[in-house]
Design an enzyme around this catalytic site. Structure first.
Site, PDB file in Angstrom:
ATOM      1  N   TRP A 166     -40.902   1.015  16.265  1.00 20.47           N
ATOM      2  CA  TRP A 166     -41.299   2.418  16.080  1.00 20.47           C
ATOM      3  C   TRP A 166     -42.693   2.651  16.634  1.00 20.47           C
ATOM      4  O   TRP A 166     -43.009   3.736  17.131  1.00 20.47           O
ATOM      5  CB  TRP A 166     -41.240   2.780  14.596  1.00 20.47           C
ATOM      6  CG  TRP A 166     -41.766   4.144  14.267  1.00 20.47           C
ATOM      7  CD1 TRP A 166     -41.060   5.319  14.256  1.00 20.47           C
ATOM      8  CD2 TRP A 166     -43.099   4.497  13.880  1.00 20.47           C
ATOM      9  NE1 TRP A 166     -41.871   6.365  13.889  1.00 20.47           N
ATOM     10  CE2 TRP A 166     -43.130   5.887  13.657  1.00 20.47           C
ATOM     11  CE3 TRP A 166     -44.271   3.763  13.694  1.00 20.47           C
ATOM     12  CZ2 TRP A 166     -44.281   6.552  13.268  1.00 20.47           C
ATOM     13  CZ3 TRP A 166     -45.432   4.424  13.317  1.00 20.47           C
ATOM     14  CH2 TRP A 166     -45.429   5.804  13.099  1.00 20.47           C
ATOM     15  N   HIS A 167     -43.562   1.635  16.550  1.00 21.92           N
ATOM     16  CA  HIS A 167     -44.934   1.788  17.009  1.00 21.92           C
ATOM     17  C   HIS A 167     -45.049   1.823  18.528  1.00 21.92           C
ATOM     18  O   HIS A 167     -46.069   2.293  19.052  1.00 21.92           O
ATOM     19  CB  HIS A 167     -45.803   0.646  16.462  1.00 21.92           C
ATOM     20  CG  HIS A 167     -46.029   0.716  14.987  1.00 21.92           C
ATOM     21  ND1 HIS A 167     -45.120   0.209  14.073  1.00 21.92           N
ATOM     22  CD2 HIS A 167     -47.040   1.232  14.254  1.00 21.92           C
ATOM     23  CE1 HIS A 167     -45.583   0.420  12.844  1.00 21.92           C
ATOM     24  NE2 HIS A 167     -46.727   1.037  12.928  1.00 21.92           N
ATOM     25  N   GLY A 168     -44.061   1.308  19.237  1.00 22.15           N
ATOM     26  CA  GLY A 168     -44.151   1.354  20.682  1.00 22.15           C
ATOM     27  C   GLY A 168     -43.214   0.368  21.346  1.00 22.15           C
ATOM     28  O   GLY A 168     -42.618  -0.497  20.694  1.00 22.15           O
ATOM     29  N   TYR A 192     -53.641   5.937  15.628  1.00 24.26           N
ATOM     30  CA  TYR A 192     -52.204   6.181  15.516  1.00 24.26           C
ATOM     31  C   TYR A 192     -51.747   7.381  16.352  1.00 24.26           C
ATOM     32  O   TYR A 192     -50.561   7.685  16.377  1.00 24.26           O
ATOM     33  CB  TYR A 192     -51.799   6.340  14.050  1.00 24.26           C
ATOM     34  CG  TYR A 192     -51.181   5.064  13.504  1.00 24.26           C
ATOM     35  CD1 TYR A 192     -49.828   4.971  13.244  1.00 24.26           C
ATOM     36  CD2 TYR A 192     -51.956   3.933  13.310  1.00 24.26           C
ATOM     37  CE1 TYR A 192     -49.261   3.799  12.779  1.00 24.26           C
ATOM     38  CE2 TYR A 192     -51.415   2.755  12.845  1.00 24.26           C
ATOM     39  CZ  TYR A 192     -50.057   2.694  12.578  1.00 24.26           C
ATOM     40  OH  TYR A 192     -49.501   1.523  12.121  1.00 24.26           O
ATOM     41  N   PHE A 206     -49.092   6.393  18.832  1.00 23.51           N
ATOM     42  CA  PHE A 206     -47.772   6.013  18.371  1.00 23.51           C
ATOM     43  C   PHE A 206     -46.891   7.238  18.117  1.00 23.51           C
ATOM     44  O   PHE A 206     -45.704   7.096  17.916  1.00 23.51           O
ATOM     45  CB  PHE A 206     -47.848   5.177  17.096  1.00 23.51           C
ATOM     46  CG  PHE A 206     -48.704   3.945  17.273  1.00 23.51           C
ATOM     47  CD1 PHE A 206     -48.526   3.117  18.350  1.00 23.51           C
ATOM     48  CD2 PHE A 206     -49.692   3.636  16.361  1.00 23.51           C
ATOM     49  CE1 PHE A 206     -49.306   1.983  18.518  1.00 23.51           C
ATOM     50  CE2 PHE A 206     -50.471   2.513  16.517  1.00 23.51           C
ATOM     51  CZ  PHE A 206     -50.297   1.690  17.593  1.00 23.51           C
TER      52      PHE A 206
END
Length: 458
Positions: A319-321, A455, A458
């Site tokens: 999900w973060h990248g 963030y 993201f």
């Protein structure tokens, strides 16, 4: 438009001034307009994308709620919403990564394919608002919430500017009633708001931004010493926490000025005594999202618990990248959760378990911060090679200890009393003095170069 900018300060002043002078019904529409301007400040085209996907979700939710729509049609509508939302996220966030990986795999097999590598500009906050929209449509499908009847109300739910860019990821059951029945903030909310905003800015501008050079020295230098890497690893753990929780505190404080209570996204996670407790305290809105919409549907702890935990955490990492380091970071925490559930608690006082849990988190953040697997290997080699502790390493460690110590001291007090009530009962003159000192520290020690919130990427 970042919170730590003069443009945002002016924007907030104008929004508040108008909101307090109009009716609450008009104020709700004014907040929607302000939220659209806030997001459109980044890019009008990405604003159009947000409004388009949100409109689809609103229409799908309304259609699912009609009594004449059968179960199969409702499921089809839900799938359409999920495919569009995830498809948009995949195109902007993962298409380049997938094309590069396929091209590299073919090259290793001796097949050369000349195709362009996709590299989209990532819309700010897309991971957050997409997950909030998907949670809403799933909850409507499950008949846990009623759909918004008016598109404008749903757009406000998705775009409410304090939490639009970096969360918390709110649920319809919690946020929607507050926006639909909007009210002026009461005295308690108005008293809490400046403290949350000021503490959030302190964590961001004084702690996170002043630790940024310490982190860069270990992770961005060509040949850092082993000690430099160690200090940078600890510093990044505190930097990302102060940066992200600082944003969340500012968001909660600004929302309170409009009478809206956002959820507490960070609950003093460095005081957690187990991996499971850590994820009940760290980025709570995301961990609860993956629990409710991924882990439980996979089977939860009813069957194949280890597989479900590992799979859920790998997805949370991605999900973060689009990077193998994020997948590895998720697998690291998934393994920690599995071991934490199967092994007995560490012996000794809680402080020992807290330290152990913190270091699990810190080691994971080394993986998280690395550019790629090759960079991670280089960092590991620097730790093996050592190189001694230089005076500069010692001064950086001292700065880290000072800044982290201030945050930790405040959170130890907050742990014993609710963070929002810790100052109640204290004479207002003393409160004013402490608040003035906090603002002075932000003014004197806070960075002035507008470091972007971590963030936002993201």
């Amino acid at each position: 438009m970042q919170f730590n900018s003069l443009v945002f300060v002016a924007f907030l002043a104008v929004v508040l001034a108008v909101w307090w002078t109009v009716s609450l019904r008009a104020g709700r529409m004014w907040l929607l307009l302000a939220s659209l301007v806030f997001y459109g400040w980044w890019s009008p085209s990405f604003l159009a994308l947000l409004v388009a996907t949100a409109t689809l979700d609103w229409a799908v939710a309304l259609a699912m709620d009609r009594p004449e729509v059968g179960a199969r049609r409702r499921t089809t509508l839900l799938i359409v919403s999920i495919v569009v939302n995830l498809g948009t996220l995949v195109v902007f966030k993962y298409a380049g990564f997938v094309t590069r990986e396929v091209q590299d795999a073919l090259a290793r097999a001796g097949v050369t394919v000349a195709w362009p590598t996709l590299a989209w500009v990532l819309p700010v906050g897309i991971s957050f608002y997409t997950f909030q929209a998907m949670a809403y449509t799933v909850d409507v499908y499950r008949r846990q919430v009623r759909p918004f009847r008016e598109l404008a109300d749903f757009l406000l739910f998705i775009t409410f500017f304090p939490q639009l860019v970096a969360g918390p990821i709110e649920r319809g059951a919690r946020l929607a009633p507050q926006l639909l029945a909007m009210r002026r903030p009461d005295g308690t909310q108005l008293a809490r708001a400046p403290w949350l905003i000021a503490w959030g800015f302190f964590k961001k501008l004084v702690v996170a931004d002043n630790l940024a050079p310490v982190v860069a020295a270990g992770f961005e230098s060509d040949s850092p010493t082993g000690a430099c890497v160690v200090v940078a690893a600890y510093a990044f753990t505190w930097q990302i926490y102060a940066d992200f929780s600082g944003y969340s505190d500012i968001a909660r404080g600004v929302a309170l000025l409009f009478g809206v209570e956002l959820m507490e996204n960070f609950r003093r996670p460095f005081l957690a005594a187990s991996p499971r407790e850590l994820w009940q305290r760290w980025h709570v809105s995301l961990s609860e999202w993956f629990r409710d919409y991924v882990y439980v549907p996979l089977g939860g702890n009813r069957r194949a618990e280890a597989r479900n935990l590992l799979g859920t955490m790998v997805l949370a990492g991605l999900w973060h990248g689009a990077n193998w380091t994020f997948a590895l970071w998720g697998a690291w925490h998934g393994a920690a959760l599995v071991l934490g559930r199967r092994l007995p608690s560490l012996p000794g006082p809680r402080a020992v378990r807290v330290l152990a849990t913190f270091h699990v988190l810190m080691l994971g953040f080394v993986v998280f911060r690395a550019h790629d697997l090759a960079h991670l290997a280089r960092l590991a080699s620097r730790l093996r090679d050592g190189g001694g502790v230089t005076p500069l390493d010692a001064s950086r460690a001292g700065l880290l200890a000072l800044l982290a110590g201030v945050v930790l001291a405040v959170e130890l007090v907050q742990e014993r009393a609710s963070p929002d009530t810790a100052v109640r009962g204290v004479p207002w003159t003393l409160q004013a003095g402490v608040f003035a000192v906090l603002v002075a520290l932000i003014t004197v020690l806070g960075s002035t170069y507008g470091v972007r919130f971590l963030y936002f990427q993201f």
